[in-house]
Structure formats: structure tokens, C-alpha cells
Design a protein around this motif. Structure first.
Motif, PDB file in Angstrom:
ATOM      1  N   CYS A 303     -18.550  15.368  22.204  1.00  0.00           N
ATOM      2  CA  CYS A 303     -17.194  14.831  22.074  1.00  0.00           C
ATOM      3  C   CYS A 303     -16.092  15.708  22.668  1.00  0.00           C
ATOM      4  O   CYS A 303     -15.040  15.207  23.056  1.00  0.00           O
ATOM      5  CB  CYS A 303     -16.860  14.583  20.597  1.00  0.00           C
ATOM      6  N   ALA A 304     -16.322  17.021  22.664  1.00  0.00           N
ATOM      7  CA  ALA A 304     -15.238  17.955  22.995  1.00  0.00           C
ATOM      8  C   ALA A 304     -14.713  17.765  24.411  1.00  0.00           C
ATOM      9  O   ALA A 304     -13.523  18.001  24.668  1.00  0.00           O
ATOM     10  CB  ALA A 304     -15.712  19.394  22.793  1.00  0.00           C
ATOM     11  N   GLN A 305     -15.572  17.359  25.340  1.00  0.00           N
ATOM     12  CA  GLN A 305     -15.121  17.233  26.717  1.00  0.00           C
ATOM     13  C   GLN A 305     -14.001  16.206  26.850  1.00  0.00           C
ATOM     14  O   GLN A 305     -13.111  16.353  27.684  1.00  0.00           O
ATOM     15  CB  GLN A 305     -16.293  16.851  27.622  1.00  0.00           C
ATOM     16  N   CYS A 306     -14.041  15.158  26.032  1.00  0.00           N
ATOM     17  CA  CYS A 306     -13.001  14.124  26.067  1.00  0.00           C
ATOM     18  C   CYS A 306     -11.881  14.391  25.073  1.00  0.00           C
ATOM     19  O   CYS A 306     -10.713  14.125  25.347  1.00  0.00           O
ATOM     20  CB  CYS A 306     -13.597  12.749  25.761  1.00  0.00           C
ATOM     21  N   HIS A 307     -12.246  14.894  23.891  1.00  0.00           N
ATOM     22  CA  HIS A 307     -11.280  14.975  22.796  1.00  0.00           C
ATOM     23  C   HIS A 307     -10.802  16.399  22.502  1.00  0.00           C
ATOM     24  O   HIS A 307     -10.009  16.589  21.570  1.00  0.00           O
ATOM     25  CB  HIS A 307     -11.881  14.364  21.527  1.00  0.00           C
ATOM     26  N   GLY A 308     -11.262  17.381  23.287  1.00  0.00           N
ATOM     27  CA  GLY A 308     -10.788  18.744  23.131  1.00  0.00           C
ATOM     28  C   GLY A 308     -11.638  19.561  22.183  1.00  0.00           C
ATOM     29  O   GLY A 308     -12.206  19.043  21.222  1.00  0.00           O
ATOM     30  N   ASP A 309     -11.710  20.865  22.437  1.00  0.00           N
ATOM     31  CA  ASP A 309     -12.525  21.748  21.603  1.00  0.00           C
ATOM     32  C   ASP A 309     -12.059  21.750  20.159  1.00  0.00           C
ATOM     33  O   ASP A 309     -12.855  21.959  19.240  1.00  0.00           O
ATOM     34  CB  ASP A 309     -12.474  23.176  22.160  1.00  0.00           C
ATOM     35  N   ASN A 310     -10.765  21.563  19.941  1.00  0.00           N
ATOM     36  CA  ASN A 310     -10.201  21.596  18.596  1.00  0.00           C
ATOM     37  C   ASN A 310      -9.718  20.225  18.136  1.00  0.00           C
ATOM     38  O   ASN A 310      -8.823  20.136  17.293  1.00  0.00           O
ATOM     39  CB  ASN A 310      -9.054  22.608  18.550  1.00  0.00           C
ATOM     40  N   LEU A 311     -10.280  19.180  18.690  1.00  0.00           N
ATOM     41  CA  LEU A 311      -9.961  17.795  18.347  1.00  0.00           C
ATOM     42  C   LEU A 311      -8.524  17.428  18.714  1.00  0.00           C
ATOM     43  O   LEU A 311      -7.961  16.473  18.190  1.00  0.00           O
ATOM     44  CB  LEU A 311     -10.199  17.513  16.850  1.00  0.00           C
ATOM     45  N   GLU A 312      -7.926  18.200  19.621  1.00  0.00           N
ATOM     46  CA  GLU A 312      -6.520  18.010  19.949  1.00  0.00           C
ATOM     47  C   GLU A 312      -6.279  16.889  20.957  1.00  0.00           C
ATOM     48  O   GLU A 312      -5.143  16.479  21.185  1.00  0.00           O
ATOM     49  CB  GLU A 312      -5.932  19.318  20.502  1.00  0.00           C
ATOM     50  N   GLY A 313      -7.357  16.387  21.578  1.00  0.00           N
ATOM     51  CA  GLY A 313      -7.212  15.327  22.559  1.00  0.00           C
ATOM     52  C   GLY A 313      -7.135  15.867  23.976  1.00  0.00           C
ATOM     53  O   GLY A 313      -6.494  16.884  24.224  1.00  0.00           O
ATOM     54  N   MET A 314      -7.818  15.184  24.892  1.00  0.00           N
ATOM     55  CA  MET A 314      -7.737  15.502  26.320  1.00  0.00           C
ATOM     56  C   MET A 314      -7.737  14.180  27.067  1.00  0.00           C
ATOM     57  O   MET A 314      -6.762  13.450  27.046  1.00  0.00           O
ATOM     58  CB  MET A 314      -8.902  16.405  26.742  1.00  0.00           C
ATOM     59  N   ALA A 315      -8.864  13.839  27.706  1.00  0.00           N
ATOM     60  CA  ALA A 315      -8.977  12.520  28.315  1.00  0.00           C
ATOM     61  C   ALA A 315      -9.015  11.440  27.243  1.00  0.00           C
ATOM     62  O   ALA A 315      -8.549  10.323  27.441  1.00  0.00           O
ATOM     63  CB  ALA A 315     -10.234  12.448  29.182  1.00  0.00           C
ATOM     64  N   GLY A 316      -9.577  11.788  26.096  1.00  0.00           N
ATOM     65  CA  GLY A 316      -9.579  10.897  24.940  1.00  0.00           C
ATOM     66  C   GLY A 316      -8.520  11.324  23.947  1.00  0.00           C
ATOM     67  O   GLY A 316      -7.959  12.419  24.031  1.00  0.00           O
ATOM     68  N   PRO A 317      -8.217  10.491  22.951  1.00  0.00           N
ATOM     69  CA  PRO A 317      -7.159  10.799  21.989  1.00  0.00           C
ATOM     70  C   PRO A 317      -7.543  11.919  21.031  1.00  0.00           C
ATOM     71  O   PRO A 317      -8.719  12.247  20.868  1.00  0.00           O
ATOM     72  CB  PRO A 317      -6.990   9.480  21.226  1.00  0.00           C
ATOM     73  N   ALA A 318      -6.537  12.500  20.391  1.00  0.00           N
ATOM     74  CA  ALA A 318      -6.770  13.503  19.353  1.00  0.00           C
ATOM     75  C   ALA A 318      -7.515  12.857  18.183  1.00  0.00           C
ATOM     76  O   ALA A 318      -7.314  11.688  17.869  1.00  0.00           O
ATOM     77  CB  ALA A 318      -5.449  14.087  18.883  1.00  0.00           C
ATOM     78  N   LEU A 319      -8.352  13.646  17.535  1.00  0.00           N
ATOM     79  CA  LEU A 319      -9.119  13.168  16.388  1.00  0.00           C
ATOM     80  C   LEU A 319      -8.776  13.949  15.126  1.00  0.00           C
ATOM     81  O   LEU A 319      -9.529  13.945  14.150  1.00  0.00           O
ATOM     82  CB  LEU A 319     -10.616  13.269  16.678  1.00  0.00           C
ATOM     83  N   LYS A 320      -7.632  14.596  15.155  1.00  0.00           N
ATOM     84  CA  LYS A 320      -7.213  15.418  14.024  1.00  0.00           C
ATOM     85  C   LYS A 320      -5.692  15.454  13.982  1.00  0.00           C
ATOM     86  O   LYS A 320      -5.043  15.464  15.020  1.00  0.00           O
ATOM     87  CB  LYS A 320      -7.766  16.840  14.180  1.00  0.00           C
ATOM     88  N   GLY A 321      -5.144  15.434  12.789  1.00  0.00           N
ATOM     89  CA  GLY A 321      -3.705  15.618  12.658  1.00  0.00           C
ATOM     90  C   GLY A 321      -2.979  14.408  12.108  1.00  0.00           C
ATOM     91  O   GLY A 321      -3.555  13.330  11.936  1.00  0.00           O
ATOM     92  N   LYS A 322      -1.690  14.582  11.890  1.00  0.00           N
ATOM     93  CA  LYS A 322      -0.890  13.535  11.251  1.00  0.00           C
ATOM     94  C   LYS A 322      -0.723  12.304  12.124  1.00  0.00           C
ATOM     95  O   LYS A 322      -0.484  11.204  11.624  1.00  0.00           O
ATOM     96  CB  LYS A 322       0.474  14.090  10.875  1.00  0.00           C
ATOM     97  N   HIS A 323      -0.842  12.470  13.436  1.00  0.00           N
ATOM     98  CA  HIS A 323      -0.716  11.305  14.304  1.00  0.00           C
ATOM     99  C   HIS A 323      -2.024  10.516  14.374  1.00  0.00           C
ATOM    100  O   HIS A 323      -2.021   9.317  14.628  1.00  0.00           O
ATOM    101  CB  HIS A 323      -0.291  11.732  15.708  1.00  0.00           C
ATOM    102  N   PHE A 324      -3.137  11.215  14.140  1.00  0.00           N
ATOM    103  CA  PHE A 324      -4.432  10.540  14.144  1.00  0.00           C
ATOM    104  C   PHE A 324      -4.697   9.851  12.805  1.00  0.00           C
ATOM    105  O   PHE A 324      -5.093   8.683  12.762  1.00  0.00           O
ATOM    106  CB  PHE A 324      -5.547  11.555  14.430  1.00  0.00           C
ATOM    107  N   ALA A 325      -4.498  10.571  11.733  1.00  0.00           N
ATOM    108  CA  ALA A 325      -4.799  10.043  10.396  1.00  0.00           C
ATOM    109  C   ALA A 325      -3.532  10.058   9.551  1.00  0.00           C
ATOM    110  O   ALA A 325      -3.362  10.892   8.669  1.00  0.00           O
ATOM    111  CB  ALA A 325      -5.907  10.864   9.737  1.00  0.00           C
ATOM    112  N   SER A 326      -2.639   9.121   9.828  1.00  0.00           N
ATOM    113  CA  SER A 326      -1.368   9.053   9.100  1.00  0.00           C
ATOM    114  C   SER A 326      -1.419   7.953   8.048  1.00  0.00           C
ATOM    115  O   SER A 326      -2.151   6.965   8.200  1.00  0.00           O
ATOM    116  CB  SER A 326      -0.225   8.760  10.076  1.00  0.00           C
TER     117      SER A 326
END
Length: 394
Positions: A303-326
Motif C-alpha cells: 500500500c505504501a507506494q500509493c498511500h505513503g509510508d506514513n499513510l499520508e497519501g501520495m498517488a492514492g489518498p491519505a488513510l490516516k487523519g481527521k480528513h480521512f476518518a472524520s
């Protein structure tokens, strides 16, 4: 979705739901009975292979075609339907690409040893040759098809930038008409859409050495097709040893470098009862710490290649944080898990074993502030969970 991953530009995945387009069930006594996707740009290659296999076995080929283009359906595809296709319409479903890095196949079916190696290529006009993305001049616009794996490569190659097209045909046309200097596309599409004859010499095609660029082509089969699969593999090996296989695959593919036998998807565990909310209004513990630890590695691998090493989002959306799970989004654990398990990874949706999806979900829950407990999360439990998913981190 549109044309996904090149004929994986959706073609590999779409055949899962094209059963209605198939003709009557295979006749008893047909030794080589196969289904071939008519929208696959490498369909001619698959026909040649099965016809050569039939000749090698001294029988006829029974070929059933279906349209796996999706016809504009953007709702995704249920790859589980492959098990029905393989059981009811033909012994083998040819032309299914499997990521050479992971080797996963849809649930309920098995795969033959790969009979071809295909993947994504870099296409340039002759005179502007470049064998790699790094070799292209700074500022080069590279044509790429929407929702295909090469969209992920631009982050690591800042010298190039994406010019995105909805179909492989349009991606190739941009190079033919000199709109773009280069294109990244599925090899079979490059063969199908580049000019033929003498004009074919005007273009260079080089395999991309990038993540998820190399794919093995296999035939899928269900329990009733095991004997046909064994015979197919034996014939393909005979064709390879005689030197005929390379000619049958060219120019769409080459013989696979290191064929491996792919196992069926894991059988899901029995569903467990959903965890009850903890006392004091705290979030329920849906997973164990061990699952989250395993999910961290599975996330990094898939998953990290698309969504970032820290789930912050890259080519794919972020999977962590207030904007992801609000709270406003009103997402529940089951909502997110359904999306993850049916649509990811983007290069081959629903291709991972059930326990890997569960571990990844446990990691996502942990990273969004949910606690671990003593009861393990299960596939069916995650899918049916109505627990709200709301970020509570910093």
C-alpha cells in the motif's frame, strides 16, 4: 473504474463479471476448453497458444469469447465471479495477468504456471530513444492511462510529468501524433495500437524496470479444471522446449523468467461476533496488537507506494487523519474495510489473502487511534462492523 491496468487496463479484472456474454457451457469431451476475453489486446496471442496446445495434444480447441471491457462500468468488479466462470463455462480462463512481485489470484480459483511474461513498457519515437524514465530529458510530458500502475512512477522520477489519457489507445495516439514524446502503457496495447508494417520501425518499446511493471500471464481454473490445467502446463512446457512458445507469444510477450506455481486464495476464517463497546464510552478493541504489527509490514509491501509510508497519501489518498476518518464522513469500519478488500491494491483489486487484508485493516485502525485488544479481527467481522471510524490522534 475505467480501463484498469492495461489490459490489466482493466481487462484482466473485468473478465470476472463478463459471464453473461459467454455462450453455452463447454461440451463434454472437449480436451482444450478455454475462455478468452475479446477486449484483451493480446487475444490473438492467447488463441495461438491454445490452438498450439490443442495440436500438441492431438485434439481440437473449444474457444469461448466474452467482452471484458466493462462498457463504462465505474463500480468495480467482483473477481470472486472467476470461480463461477471457471466452473461453468470453460476449463481454463486464459490471459489473466498476475503481478510478478506478489503472485496472488482471485479467491476460489487456482492458476497454472505462467505461460508468458508481459507488463508495462516505455514507448518513444525512434530518434528520441530512452530505455528508462530517468533517461528522458527534464520536463518531458509522458502519456499514461488513467488508473494504471505507471501513474505511480512519477513521484520517483521528477524529471518527467504525467499527461493522463482515459484509454490505452489514446495514450499511444499521443505519441503517434507527436503530442507527447513518450508513453507508458501495457505492452499488448502498444503492439495493438502502434502503426504496423514498415512504420513499426519508427517506434522503440522498452520494458519498464519499475514496481508492479512486470506481470506473469496465467490460465485460471477451478476444481473441475485441474486435469485440463495439468495437461495445458505439460503442453506449454513442450512448446517451450521446442522453441515454438516464443514465436507464439511474440510480439506481445516473452517466456516467463522464473515460473512459479500459484496457490488458491486462502479460505476465510469463520466470522466472529463483533466486539462490544468498552465501558465508559471508549472505542471497542476490534483487533490484536499482533495483527496490527503484521499489518504494518503488509501495508509497506502492498500500500505504501500509493498511500505513503506514513499513510499520508501520495498517488492514492491519505488513510490516516481527521480528513480521512472524520465524524462528518460517517464512515464505519465495515465501510472502509469493504473498499480496501474489494478495490485494493489498485494494480490488482481483491488479490490479497483474507488474513492480509484483515492485518492491514488492523494497522489502519491502530494508526487512526483505535485500541488493540485480546480478540482477533476476522474478515467477515471487519466487513460487517458498524463501529464508527473516527480519527482520535494528534
Amino acid at each position: 473504474m475505467r480501463q484498469n491496468i492495461a489490459s490489466l487496463s482493466r481487462r484482466a479484472l473485468v473478465c470476472a463479471v463478463a459471464i453473461g456474454a459467454l455462450v453455452a457451457a463447454r461440451p463434454a469431451g472437449a480436451t482444450v476448453s478455454v475462455c478468452i476475453d475479446s477486449s484483451n489486446p493480446a487475444r490473438a496471442m492467447d488463441r495461438r497458444v491454445v490452438q498450439a496446445v490443442a495440436r500438441q495434444q492431438g485434439t481440437d480447441a473449444a474457444i469461448y469469447t466474452f467482452d471484458g471491457s466493462g462498457k463504462g462500468d465505474d463500480d468495480g468488479f467482483d473477481v470472486k465471479t472467476f470461480s463461477t466462470l471457471a466452473a461453468s463455462r470453460c476449463a481454463l480462463v486464459l490471459g489473466f495477468p498476475v503481478d510478478a512481485q506478489h503472485g496472488a489470484v482471485p479467491e476460489g480459483v487456482r492458476a497454472t504456471v505462467p505461460y508468458a511474461r508481459m507488463g508495462f513498457v516505455l514507448v518513444t519515437p525512434r530518434g528520441h530513444e530512452a530505455e528508462t524514465l530517468a533517461a528522458l530529458p527534464n520536463g518531458t510530458d509522458v502519456a499514461v492511462t488513467y488508473l494504471t500502475a505507471p501513474n505511480l512512477y512519477f513521484v520517483k522520477h521528477p524529471n518527467v510529468q504525467a499527461d493522463i489519457y482515459p484509454t490505452d489507445a489514446q495514450t499511444i495516439a499521443s505519441v503517434v501524433h507527436h503530442t507527447n514524446r513518450a508513453a507508458m502503457v501495457w505492452r499488448a496495447s502498444a503492439v495493438a495500437y502502434l502503426p504496423g508494417g514498415d512504420k513499426a520501425r519508427d517506434y522503440c518499446i522498452h520494458a519498464l524496470n519499475e514496481p508492479h511493471a512486470a506481470w506473469d500471464v496465467v490460465a485460471l481454473y477451478g476444481p473441475q479444471g485441474a486435469a485440463a490445467a495439468a495437461s495445458f502446463q505439460k503442453s506449454v512446457e513442450a512448446l517451450r522446449r521446442s522453441g515454438q512458445l516464443a514465436a507464439l507469444l511474440s510480439p506481445y510477450a516473452t517466456s516467463p523468467a522464473n515460473p512459479i506455481v500459484l496457490a488458491a486464495a486462502d479460505v476465510p476464517a469463520a466470522p466472529a461476533a463483533a466486539a462490544a463497546p468498552a465501558a465508559g464510552g471508549e472505542k471497542p478493541a476490534l483487533f490484536t496488537a499482533a495483527q496490527a504489527d503484521a499489518g504494518k509490514k503488509a501495508y509497506a509491501d502492498n500500500c505504501a507506494q500509493c498511500h505513503g509510508d506514513n499513510l499520508e497519501g501520495m498517488a492514492g489518498p491519505a488513510l490516516k487523519g481527521k480528513h480521512f476518518a472524520s465524524p462528518k464522513a460517517n464512515f464505519h469500519v465495515g465501510d472502509i474495510f469493504t473498499i480496501v478488500s474489494q478495490n485494493m491494491p489498485a494494480t490488482q483489486p481483491a488479490s490479497l489473502p483474507h488474513d492480509v487484508y484483515v492485518d492491514i485493516m488492523a494497522f489502519l485502525l491502530q494508526q487512526n487511534g483505535m485500541p488493540a485488544g485480546s480478540t482477533a479481527l476476522t474478515f467477515d467481522g471487519a466487513k460487517s462492523s458498524t463501529v464508527p471510524l473516527v480519527y482520535t490522534g494528534e
